[in-house]
Design a protein around this motif. Structure first.
Motif, mmCIF file in Angstrom:
data_model
loop_
_atom_site.group_PDB
_atom_site.id
_atom_site.type_symbol
_atom_site.label_atom_id
_atom_site.label_comp_id
_atom_site.label_asym_id
_atom_site.label_seq_id
_atom_site.Cartn_x
_atom_site.Cartn_y
_atom_site.Cartn_z
ATOM 1 N N THR A 8 0.852 -1.190 0.000
ATOM 2 C CA THR A 8 0.000 0.000 0.000
ATOM 3 C C THR A 8 0.890 1.244 0.000
ATOM 4 O OG1 THR A 8 -0.090 0.338 2.396
ATOM 5 C CG2 THR A 8 -1.660 -1.245 1.446
ATOM 6 N N ILE A 9 0.258 2.400 -0.122
ATOM 7 C CA ILE A 9 1.021 3.650 -0.123
ATOM 8 C C ILE A 9 1.389 4.099 1.298
ATOM 9 C CG2 ILE A 9 0.089 4.463 -2.311
ATOM 10 C CD1 ILE A 9 -1.869 6.230 -0.722
ATOM 11 N N GLU A 10 0.861 3.390 2.292
ATOM 12 C CA GLU A 10 1.088 3.815 3.679
ATOM 13 C C GLU A 10 2.565 3.944 4.067
ATOM 14 O OE1 GLU A 10 -1.297 3.394 7.862
ATOM 15 O OE2 GLU A 10 -1.760 2.038 6.216
ATOM 16 N N PRO A 11 3.427 2.968 3.693
ATOM 17 C CA PRO A 11 4.838 3.119 4.065
ATOM 18 C C PRO A 11 5.541 4.270 3.318
ATOM 19 C CG PRO A 11 4.342 0.851 3.397
ATOM 20 C CD PRO A 11 3.164 1.691 3.039
ATOM 21 N N VAL A 12 4.937 4.717 2.234
ATOM 22 C CA VAL A 12 5.575 5.739 1.389
ATOM 23 C C VAL A 12 5.136 7.156 1.773
ATOM 24 C CG1 VAL A 12 6.006 6.431 -1.012
ATOM 25 C CG2 VAL A 12 5.532 4.043 -0.481
ATOM 26 N N LEU A 91 -4.615 2.142 -0.567
ATOM 27 C CA LEU A 91 -4.435 2.127 -2.027
ATOM 28 C C LEU A 91 -3.067 1.544 -2.377
ATOM 29 C CD1 LEU A 91 -5.983 3.183 -4.590
ATOM 30 C CD2 LEU A 91 -4.524 5.207 -4.444
ATOM 31 N N ASP A 92 -2.991 0.802 -3.481
ATOM 32 C CA ASP A 92 -1.700 0.246 -3.881
ATOM 33 C C ASP A 92 -0.900 1.298 -4.656
ATOM 34 O OD1 ASP A 92 -1.790 -0.625 -7.066
ATOM 35 O OD2 ASP A 92 -3.765 -0.577 -6.107
ATOM 36 N N PRO A 109 -3.341 14.340 -0.132
ATOM 37 C CA PRO A 109 -3.606 13.938 1.249
ATOM 38 C C PRO A 109 -4.004 12.456 1.246
ATOM 39 C CG PRO A 109 -4.923 15.864 0.635
ATOM 40 C CD PRO A 109 -4.323 15.307 -0.619
ATOM 41 N N VAL A 110 -3.636 11.750 2.298
ATOM 42 C CA VAL A 110 -3.998 10.339 2.440
ATOM 43 C C VAL A 110 -4.922 10.202 3.648
ATOM 44 C CG1 VAL A 110 -3.153 7.984 2.755
ATOM 45 C CG2 VAL A 110 -1.790 9.635 1.444
ATOM 46 N N LEU A 125 6.776 8.506 -4.128
ATOM 47 C CA LEU A 125 6.149 7.342 -4.763
ATOM 48 C C LEU A 125 6.992 6.863 -5.940
ATOM 49 C CD1 LEU A 125 3.625 5.476 -4.843
ATOM 50 C CD2 LEU A 125 2.650 7.077 -6.498
ATOM 51 N N PHE A 126 7.493 7.821 -6.713
ATOM 52 C CA PHE A 126 8.348 7.542 -7.868
ATOM 53 C C PHE A 126 9.557 6.706 -7.429
ATOM 54 C CE2 PHE A 126 11.768 8.728 -10.802
ATOM 55 C CZ PHE A 126 11.138 8.672 -12.036
ATOM 56 N N ALA A 127 10.207 7.159 -6.355
ATOM 57 C CA ALA A 127 11.391 6.458 -5.847
ATOM 58 C C ALA A 127 11.036 5.059 -5.337
ATOM 59 C CB ALA A 127 12.036 7.274 -4.733
#
Length: 136
Positions: A8-12, A91-92, A109-110, A125-127
């Motif tokens: 998911t996007i959480e760690p990012v 979200l992935d 915002p998340v 996210l790109f990285a």
């Protein structure tokens, strides 16, 4: 070869971000942006509800006015974008990247359970996606 479905996007996302109020003077918000190297920050009302987003670009107009007229005027409410699109924490990363592709936003915002829990920066996210694609 899509990324593993468990990610998911959480760690990012960044969890350290200022929570602006609509009443915050725009000069103060601009100072916070400069000090923290921010591209954007969420604007929350007294109940913690997301009511807008303020970007670095939104601060340019009042900054230019201040340089012309030697004074800062207005609050975050005067310059923020009220049409906020947020992503959910579960979200992935690939779906998030598709969101960035369709819009010119640099930051989203998340949300989790209706609360802003982080900011997802396009550069982060790109990285992260690049690192995952290189690790296989």
């Amino acid at each position: 070869s899509r990324m593993n479905t468990g990610s998911t996007i959480e760690p990012v996302m960044r969890e350290d971000f200022p929570r602006l109020s609509p009443a915050t003077p725009i000069r103060e918000a601009a100072g916070t942006f400069a000090r923290m190297g921010l591209a954007a920050a969420p604007v929350l009302d007294d109940a913690g509800v997301l009511v807008g987003i303020l970007t670095e670009k939104d601060c340019l107009r009042p900054m230019l006015n201040a340089s012309y007229y030697q004074q800062w005027e207005g609050s975050v409410a005067d310059f923020m974008n009220r049409e906020v699109r947020a992503l959910t924490a579960d979200l992935d990363p690939v779906s998030a990247a598709e969101e960035f592709l369709t819009r010119s936003h640099r930051v989203y915002p998340v949300m989790r359970d209706g609360v802003v829990v982080g900011l997802l920066h396009r550069s982060d996210l790109f990285a992260a996606i690049l690192a995952l694609s290189e690790s296989r």
